[in-house]
Scaffold this active site. Sequence first.
Site, PDB file in Angstrom:
ATOM      1  N   ASP A 276       2.733   2.001 -20.160  1.00  0.00           N
ATOM      2  CA  ASP A 276       4.140   2.245 -19.875  1.00  0.00           C
ATOM      3  C   ASP A 276       4.477   3.714 -19.663  1.00  0.00           C
ATOM      4  OD1 ASP A 276       4.608  -0.453 -20.158  1.00  0.00           O
ATOM      5  OD2 ASP A 276       5.012  -0.287 -22.299  1.00  0.00           O
ATOM      6  N   CYS A 277       3.603   4.618 -20.072  1.00  0.00           N
ATOM      7  CA  CYS A 277       3.916   6.042 -19.909  1.00  0.00           C
ATOM      8  C   CYS A 277       2.613   6.808 -19.683  1.00  0.00           C
ATOM      9  CB  CYS A 277       4.649   6.591 -21.129  1.00  0.00           C
ATOM     10  SG  CYS A 277       3.627   6.685 -22.607  1.00  0.00           S
TER      11      CYS A 277
ATOM     12  N   CYS B 144      -0.081   6.665 -22.336  1.00  0.00           N
ATOM     13  CA  CYS B 144      -0.949   5.474 -22.253  1.00  0.00           C
ATOM     14  C   CYS B 144      -2.085   5.733 -21.269  1.00  0.00           C
ATOM     15  CB  CYS B 144      -0.141   4.257 -21.794  1.00  0.00           C
ATOM     16  SG  CYS B 144       1.220   3.788 -22.873  1.00  0.00           S
TER      17      CYS B 144
ATOM     18  N   ASP C  77       2.130  18.084  17.971  1.00  0.00           N
ATOM     19  CA  ASP C  77       1.519  17.676  19.233  1.00  0.00           C
ATOM     20  C   ASP C  77       2.662  17.302  20.179  1.00  0.00           C
ATOM     21  OD1 ASP C  77      -0.401  16.888  21.105  1.00  0.00           O
ATOM     22  OD2 ASP C  77      -0.340  14.818  20.402  1.00  0.00           O
TER      23      ASP C  77
ATOM     24  N   THR D  49       2.418  14.954  23.419  1.00  0.00           N
ATOM     25  CA  THR D  49       2.380  13.584  23.928  1.00  0.00           C
ATOM     26  C   THR D  49       2.256  12.570  22.799  1.00  0.00           C
ATOM     27  OG1 THR D  49       1.314  14.409  25.925  1.00  0.00           O
ATOM     28  CG2 THR D  49       1.234  12.032  25.537  1.00  0.00           C
TER      29      THR D  49
ATOM     30  N   ASP E 159      -1.167  12.551  16.410  1.00  0.00           N
ATOM     31  CA  ASP E 159      -1.434  11.114  16.415  1.00  0.00           C
ATOM     32  C   ASP E 159      -2.648  10.725  15.582  1.00  0.00           C
ATOM     33  OD1 ASP E 159      -3.556  11.958  17.919  1.00  0.00           O
ATOM     34  OD2 ASP E 159      -2.847  11.114  19.808  1.00  0.00           O
TER      35      ASP E 159
ATOM     36  N   ASP F 168      14.121  11.988 -29.213  1.00  0.00           N
ATOM     37  CA  ASP F 168      12.959  11.811 -28.344  1.00  0.00           C
ATOM     38  C   ASP F 168      13.098  10.551 -27.503  1.00  0.00           C
ATOM     39  OD1 ASP F 168      10.089  12.552 -27.628  1.00  0.00           O
ATOM     40  OD2 ASP F 168       9.872  10.476 -28.283  1.00  0.00           O
TER      41      ASP F 168
END
Length: 734
Positions: free
Chosen positions: A16-17, A20, A421, A423, A618, A704
């Site tokens: 969860d955090c 962990c 770029d 084209t 591209d 906290d």
Amino acid sequence: MSAVSSESRFRVSGMDCAACGNKVDTALRRLPGVEDVAVSVSAGTVRVRHGAGFDAAALVRQVGNLGYGAEPALNAAPSDTASRKAPHAGDHAGHSHGQAAEAGAQWCSGPKARLTAAAFAALLLAYGLGHLLPALERPLFLAALAVGLVPVAWRAVTAARFGTPFSIETLMTIAAIGAVLIGAEEEAATVVLLFLVGEMLEGVAAGRARASIQGLSTLLPKTARVEANGEVREVSAESLTLGAVILVRPGDRIPADGVVSEGAGEVDEAPVTGESVPKRKGVGDPVFAGTVNGGSVLRLRVTATAADNTIARIVRLVEEAQEAKSPTERFIDRFSKVYTPAVLVVGALVATVPPLVLDGGWEEWIYKGLAILLIGCPCALVISVPASVAAGLSAGARRGLLMKGGAVLESLGRITTVAFDKTGTLTVGRPVVTDIVAGSRSAPQVLSLAASLEQGSSHPLALAILARAKADRAPAPPSFDAHALPGEGVEGGVGGERVFLGSPEAAARRVELTQEQREAIEALNAEGKTVSVVVLAGAVAGFIALRDEARPDAKSALARLHADGLRTIMLTGDNARAAGAVAADLGLEARAGLLPQDKQRIVRDLQAQGLIVAKVGDGINDAPALAAADLGIAMGGGTDVALETADAAILHGRVQDIPDMIALSKRVMGNIRVNIALALGLKAVFLVTTIVGLTGLWPAILADTGATVLVTANAMRLLAWTPRSELGPRPVRG
């Protein structure tokens, strides 16, 4: 024979955090054969690079020892690191089995929610019975404390066994036991309950962040209508094979990536790319899985399997991006590893120095020292950066803006120069008819004659002329004996007369051009346009000018970059005349006639000037420049190149996405700064109030928990981020 490193991915539930994730990371690095570990709490995944001696079952057991669930991503065979960019066939398949099942469960029925409810009930019972039976008050509160503390203490011991002695659970356990020793068991039980509530809220927030990107998977329909041997049958979308022909009815979601083989109509790509306006699709056009067929029946040829379609690759890319920590996140991780032991030292000093040196009361200062341990819990601090990064990556991905990790997300906001770029990036990538000039025939007649000759041709200029004729509803009578003249143009019969369509030079060999016509052609050429002349009956019937035009949003996008103080430059292999015309229209610098190595050299030169350069292209012919730039951004329609090569990619061809991506980066970094200020600021305030005696144990842990909730909620705000391009122009201030 030396062992070859391989890579495996696992789904891990219950993280969860960031704390962990750090525990899992540390424990897994101790396993034989493990070379590197990348944990993503927000995605619920672990990627492990390993060699000889690695045992996947041992990894699952190790994660289980820490109190989390783990399973391999289904069908995801370990892949050689040399081919890391190749799609992992099982990544998406495992998605629904493990993590999605966890996300689908109600948070209120999860183990953390049950433990929190049990601790709350025990504390409530202790208060009630303690009031009725004062003699049993202390044992009742000790029992209530044990309900919540024993699982927390067990996690602390387990984390210490596997390499993380200074965990949040360790601080909590020491503080709770110390409180009992000084007779504050009621407060200790309350503190543990508040800690469990905070953990539960972290789980809810983590689940929401995880679901924000995994929700893309729900866009895919479960079934598809396959057409074969003249029959249409319904099959599972996951069973579609490459080359299969599927039938998509109006209003249906498209079940697979494919190419239109028959039919034409509007397709709503908003669910995948964020493009608000439906796109017209015809034969040969690509379509994405998860998009919606708007108005007519389409037959599609499947080009990607379920495990490798656009949505699967987006989900996989974002999960892998979340596993790659940003520089700020790595700094916070390093800081927290020093910070937590330092908190233990400070708590010990606060508890012992005043009684020993200043003749203070032992019970009072031990109580304050224990409160310092709770204030120092790094929950809010360690989650402040990854929560924001994960939310930012998810928000971008849902709008077709893909960034490969927190480092890329951070770097985008520091860009000072953007090299484009031409084209296919600043321009649409194909010529369009810009001018039709009448001669001996009217402009509509000139267009009809040209379209008649070009019927059946696949040349880009021919396609542009045919598209304009269709748009203008210009008739195109059939031609006869039409044939190409190499290096000149095309000639044939139309309506009983010979017609020629070709370059001005070839036309001049057939008929004399007037001075006025030569000047008009020269003026069009100066604008970067290609001119084709129509000759009929010994005279110039007229001529047609074509050019690869700038994208509709290019000018406004570049204006936004300039307004933000960024330098823009166009690097193209096209001729100087065509490049200069486009650059003048868009208002940016241009370097033309460049080879791929020239583009790379110019990027290096810009960096040598102290500029931070992003290269937009591209992803194919710009590969050297993309690699050389501080950030490479591929502009493409979900192709392998666009998704797998550069640091970032945009799914739809909008120049506007570049300033949007930079704006998202700045928004995320601002969010991170606020989170760190909240996490450290609240701790500083409660540190002072605890030392002077204004606050105690439960306000400390409440601070906290509150900071963790505030930081997480602030990060989750990023999920609702909307690009400025979708909000419309800003109002003019008077």
